[in-house]
Design an enzyme around this catalytic site. Structure first.
Site, PDB file in Angstrom:
ATOM      1  N   SER A 110       0.842  -1.193   0.000  1.00 27.66           N
ATOM      2  CA  SER A 110       0.000   0.000   0.000  1.00 27.66           C
ATOM      3  C   SER A 110       0.881   1.248   0.000  1.00 27.66           C
ATOM      4  O   SER A 110       2.017   1.220   0.496  1.00 27.66           O
ATOM      5  CB  SER A 110      -0.857  -0.006   1.264  1.00 27.66           C
ATOM      6  OG  SER A 110      -1.337   1.285   1.549  1.00 27.66           O
ATOM      7  N   SER A 111       0.336   2.341  -0.513  1.00 29.46           N
ATOM      8  CA  SER A 111       1.122   3.574  -0.588  1.00 29.46           C
ATOM      9  C   SER A 111       1.396   4.184   0.792  1.00 29.46           C
ATOM     10  O   SER A 111       2.194   5.111   0.906  1.00 29.46           O
ATOM     11  CB  SER A 111       0.412   4.611  -1.477  1.00 29.46           C
ATOM     12  OG  SER A 111      -0.864   4.898  -0.966  1.00 29.46           O
ATOM     13  N   CYS A 112       0.767   3.635   1.851  1.00 29.56           N
ATOM     14  CA  CYS A 112       1.025   4.188   3.191  1.00 29.56           C
ATOM     15  C   CYS A 112       2.387   3.764   3.746  1.00 29.56           C
ATOM     16  O   CYS A 112       2.757   4.160   4.842  1.00 29.56           O
ATOM     17  CB  CYS A 112      -0.084   3.815   4.163  1.00 29.56           C
ATOM     18  SG  CYS A 112      -0.121   2.066   4.535  1.00 29.56           S
ATOM     19  N   TYR A 139      -0.053  -0.900  10.068  1.00 30.30           N
ATOM     20  CA  TYR A 139      -0.284  -1.523   8.758  1.00 30.30           C
ATOM     21  C   TYR A 139       0.926  -1.301   7.849  1.00 30.30           C
ATOM     22  O   TYR A 139       1.394  -2.219   7.162  1.00 30.30           O
ATOM     23  CB  TYR A 139      -1.544  -0.903   8.143  1.00 30.30           C
ATOM     24  CG  TYR A 139      -1.942  -1.461   6.799  1.00 30.30           C
ATOM     25  CD1 TYR A 139      -2.469  -2.745   6.685  1.00 30.30           C
ATOM     26  CD2 TYR A 139      -1.824  -0.693   5.644  1.00 30.30           C
ATOM     27  CE1 TYR A 139      -2.854  -3.255   5.450  1.00 30.30           C
ATOM     28  CE2 TYR A 139      -2.205  -1.192   4.401  1.00 30.30           C
ATOM     29  CZ  TYR A 139      -2.722  -2.474   4.313  1.00 30.30           C
ATOM     30  OH  TYR A 139      -3.099  -2.968   3.093  1.00 30.30           O
ATOM     31  N   LYS A 143       3.461  -4.007   6.054  1.00 34.37           N
ATOM     32  CA  LYS A 143       3.660  -4.061   4.597  1.00 34.37           C
ATOM     33  C   LYS A 143       5.145  -3.859   4.232  1.00 34.37           C
ATOM     34  O   LYS A 143       5.632  -4.470   3.278  1.00 34.37           O
ATOM     35  CB  LYS A 143       2.779  -3.015   3.897  1.00 34.37           C
ATOM     36  CG  LYS A 143       1.290  -3.373   3.940  1.00 34.37           C
ATOM     37  CD  LYS A 143       1.029  -4.660   3.179  1.00 34.37           C
ATOM     38  CE  LYS A 143      -0.414  -5.086   3.167  1.00 34.37           C
ATOM     39  NZ  LYS A 143      -0.617  -6.393   2.500  1.00 34.37           N
ATOM     40  N   ASN A 168      -4.534   4.295  -3.162  1.00 35.66           N
ATOM     41  CA  ASN A 168      -5.855   3.989  -2.589  1.00 35.66           C
ATOM     42  C   ASN A 168      -6.753   3.407  -3.682  1.00 35.66           C
ATOM     43  O   ASN A 168      -6.894   4.007  -4.753  1.00 35.66           O
ATOM     44  CB  ASN A 168      -6.512   5.266  -2.029  1.00 35.66           C
ATOM     45  CG  ASN A 168      -5.859   5.738  -0.739  1.00 35.66           C
ATOM     46  OD1 ASN A 168      -4.653   5.576  -0.548  1.00 35.66           O
ATOM     47  ND2 ASN A 168      -6.645   6.320   0.139  1.00 35.66           N
ATOM     48  N   HIS A 182     -12.835   2.704   3.617  1.00 37.84           N
ATOM     49  CA  HIS A 182     -12.048   3.825   3.113  1.00 37.84           C
ATOM     50  C   HIS A 182     -12.992   4.958   2.711  1.00 37.84           C
ATOM     51  O   HIS A 182     -14.207   4.800   2.672  1.00 37.84           O
ATOM     52  CB  HIS A 182     -11.207   3.386   1.916  1.00 37.84           C
ATOM     53  CG  HIS A 182     -10.094   2.463   2.301  1.00 37.84           C
ATOM     54  ND1 HIS A 182     -10.170   1.101   2.156  1.00 37.84           N
ATOM     55  CD2 HIS A 182      -8.878   2.713   2.842  1.00 37.84           C
ATOM     56  CE1 HIS A 182      -9.048   0.552   2.586  1.00 37.84           C
ATOM     57  NE2 HIS A 182      -8.249   1.496   3.008  1.00 37.84           N
TER      58      HIS A 182
HETATM   59  O1  GFB Z   1      -9.587   6.398   2.851  1.00 37.76           O
HETATM   60  P1  GFB Z   1      -9.219   6.730   4.243  1.00 37.76           P
HETATM   61  O2  GFB Z   1     -10.027   6.095   5.315  1.00 37.76           O
HETATM   62  O3  GFB Z   1      -7.722   6.339   4.524  1.00 37.76           O
HETATM   63  O4  GFB Z   1      -9.336   8.322   4.450  1.00 37.76           O
HETATM   64  P2  GFB Z   1      -6.260   6.945   4.265  1.00 37.76           P
HETATM   65  C1  GFB Z   1      -8.841   9.238   3.529  1.00 37.76           C
HETATM   66  C2  GFB Z   1      -9.199  10.646   3.970  1.00 37.76           C
HETATM   67  O5  GFB Z   1     -10.613  10.819   3.839  1.00 37.76           O
HETATM   68  C3  GFB Z   1      -8.838  11.007   5.391  1.00 37.76           C
HETATM   69  C4  GFB Z   1     -11.115  11.475   5.003  1.00 37.76           C
HETATM   70  O6  GFB Z   1      -8.325  12.330   5.415  1.00 37.76           O
HETATM   71  C5  GFB Z   1     -10.183  10.953   6.106  1.00 37.76           C
HETATM   72  O7  GFB Z   1     -10.252  11.780   7.254  1.00 37.76           O
HETATM   73  N1  GFB Z   1     -12.536  11.163   5.180  1.00 37.76           N
HETATM   74  C6  GFB Z   1     -13.545  12.075   5.161  1.00 37.76           C
HETATM   75  C7  GFB Z   1     -13.097   9.963   5.444  1.00 37.76           C
HETATM   76  N2  GFB Z   1     -14.712  11.499   5.429  1.00 37.76           N
HETATM   77  C8  GFB Z   1     -14.461  10.177   5.593  1.00 37.76           C
HETATM   78  C9  GFB Z   1     -15.314   9.058   5.889  1.00 37.76           C
HETATM   79  O8  GFB Z   1     -16.534   9.162   6.041  1.00 37.76           O
HETATM   80  N3  GFB Z   1     -14.689   7.841   5.966  1.00 37.76           N
HETATM   81  C10 GFB Z   1     -13.342   7.683   5.792  1.00 37.76           C
HETATM   82  N4  GFB Z   1     -12.803   6.460   5.855  1.00 37.76           N
HETATM   83  N5  GFB Z   1     -12.524   8.747   5.539  1.00 37.76           N
HETATM   84  C11 GFB Z   1      -5.713   4.449   4.620  1.00 37.76           C
HETATM   85  C12 GFB Z   1      -4.755   3.756   5.545  1.00 37.76           C
HETATM   86  O9  GFB Z   1      -5.398   5.764   4.802  1.00 37.76           O
HETATM   87  O10 GFB Z   1      -5.524   4.148   3.265  1.00 37.76           O
HETATM   88  C13 GFB Z   1      -4.435   2.386   5.171  1.00 37.76           C
HETATM   89  O11 GFB Z   1      -5.255   3.874   6.857  1.00 37.76           O
HETATM   90  C14 GFB Z   1      -4.219   2.201   3.693  1.00 37.76           C
HETATM   91  O12 GFB Z   1      -3.321   1.966   5.885  1.00 37.76           O
HETATM   92  C15 GFB Z   1      -5.311   2.850   2.900  1.00 37.76           C
HETATM   93  O13 GFB Z   1      -2.957   2.693   3.311  1.00 37.76           O
HETATM   94  C16 GFB Z   1      -5.100   2.754   1.403  1.00 37.76           C
HETATM   95  O14 GFB Z   1      -5.978   7.183   2.818  1.00 37.76           O
HETATM   96  O15 GFB Z   1      -6.005   8.115   5.149  1.00 37.76           O
END
Ligand code: GFB
Length: 321
Positions: A110-112, A139, A143, A168, A182
């Site tokens: 993953s890109s994280c 995570y 990875k 993502n 996500h």
């Molecule tokens: O996709 P996401 O959950 O993960 O969140 P990451 C991306 C951004 O969307 C963050 C915002 O800045 C969240 O605060 N966001 C806004 C929301 N509203 C929402 C909502 O209702 N739900 C969610 N989920 N986010 C993950 C990593 O990071 O990405 C993993 O935790 C992995 O390790 C994955 O790498 C691909 O992009 O921040």
């Protein structure tokens, strides 16, 4: 190529969004000998079960799409499981592949994995050049360990094990649970439900300012098939890198993503932000020039991919639970 189509391919993690997209693609390319056998039949966290699977099935090619995954909140809450489960799954699969002489293995990360404040776009060589982002550090550490397993089984034993780091992902079979998903499926669901209920506003997390890059999962599946056919570990390691980025090379703010999704869904109310929820990494845009030069490029534009995902969501009432 005909020989390749007869190879026994073990796809670990075939029920998830990523694994099911790869399985659709393998089947549509008429790979004739694909095996899919994991949870609940085989618990990939258990070494003996994985060793038994490899001894019995003797796969020749292995794709590791199995992982414990989730959005920013799930990563931050279930920190121990995100580290432990992912370490065990990848260590068991990679070591069993080594022990049974698997010819080629592709490990998905993953890109994280990149440092929180690395320069953008993120080049493969920025791995381990700075501190990780806190919410997804467990995570990411798991990875990175997977990348290092593949790299060092290559360095010590010459194994054809390579790692890829997708940006993502989103698409059909995504997780729409608002606590663990996500952002993209969460927004589709939030706007859809708000429209259905005539709500005046939708509340999103964080500030809306972070930038994210999104790849439609079927495009990732294409990339995996391309790598199976064309690229070997030697190609990567001789170029001085340990893994390949896979993405579109374009990113968008969460607020702009929200506007696109609300338009597609037809929600006309307000968007508000709950700043008690984390933003996570400010930006994680992949540099995809390496894989582009090798001959793969994404196909699906963001709006088209979101429309396809929304159509799938509407056709699957169980995704709405
Ligand atoms: O996709 P996401 O959950 O993960 O969140 P990451 C991306 C951004 O969307 C963050 C915002 O800045 C969240 O605060 N966001 C806004 C929301 N509203 C929402 C909502 O209702 N739900 C969610 N989920 N986010 C993950 C990593 O990071 O990405 C993993 O935790 C992995 O390790 C994955 O790498 C691909 O992009 O921040």
């Amino acid at each position: 190529m005909n020989d390749l189509k007869k190879k026994k391919i073990y796809l670990a993690g075939h029920t998830g969004m990523v694994g099911s997209a790869i399985l659709r693609k393998l089947n549509s390319e008429v790979f004739e000998n694909v095996i899919v056998k994991d949870f609940p039949g085989v618990d990939l966290r258990k070494q003996a079960e994985v060793e038994n699977l490899f001894a019995t099935e003797k796969p020749e090619i292995v794709i590791i799409a199995a992982a414990k995954v989730g959005g920013i909140l799930a990563n931050n809450i279930y920190r121990a499981e995100f580290l432990y489960d992912n370490l065990m799954i990848e260590a068991n699969l990679i070591n069993s592949a080594f022990q049974t002489g698997v010819e080629k293995l592709i490990f998905l990360g993953s890109s994280c994995i990149y440092p929180k404040l690395a320069p953008q776009p993120l080049k493969e060589e920025y791995l381990l050049t700075g501190s990780l982002e806190f919410t997804n550090e467990p995570y990411a550490v798991a990875k990175i360990a997977g990348i290092k397993l593949c790299e060092n089984y290559f360095r010590q034993y010459g194994c054809n094990f390579l790692s890829v780091m997708p940006t993502n992902l989103y698409g059909i079979n995504d997780n729409f649970d608002l606590q663990t998903s996500h952002v993209l499926p969460a927004l589709l669901r939030k706007f859809h439900e708000a429209k259905e209920r005539n709500n005046e506003k939708v509340i999103l997390w964080g500030t809306g300012k972070p930038l994210r890059e999104f790849l439609y999962v079927d495009d990732l599946a294409e990339a995996i098939i391309f790598l199976i056919k064309k690229i070997n570990a030697q190609n990567l390691y001789s170029d001085g890198i340990t893994h390949l980025n896979i993405g579109t090379g374009k990113d968008i703010s969460i607020n702009d993503l929200a506007k696109i999704i609300s338009d597609i869904v037809g929600f006309e109310g307000k968007i508000e932000y709950d700043s008690t929820k984390p933003d996570g990494t400010p930006r994680k845009l992949l540099d995809v020039s390496r894989i582009n030069k090798l001959g793969w490029k994404y196909q699906t534009e963001l709006e088209d991919g979101i429309k396809k995902t929304y159509q799938w969501y509407l056709s699957k009432p169980e995704a709405m639970i």
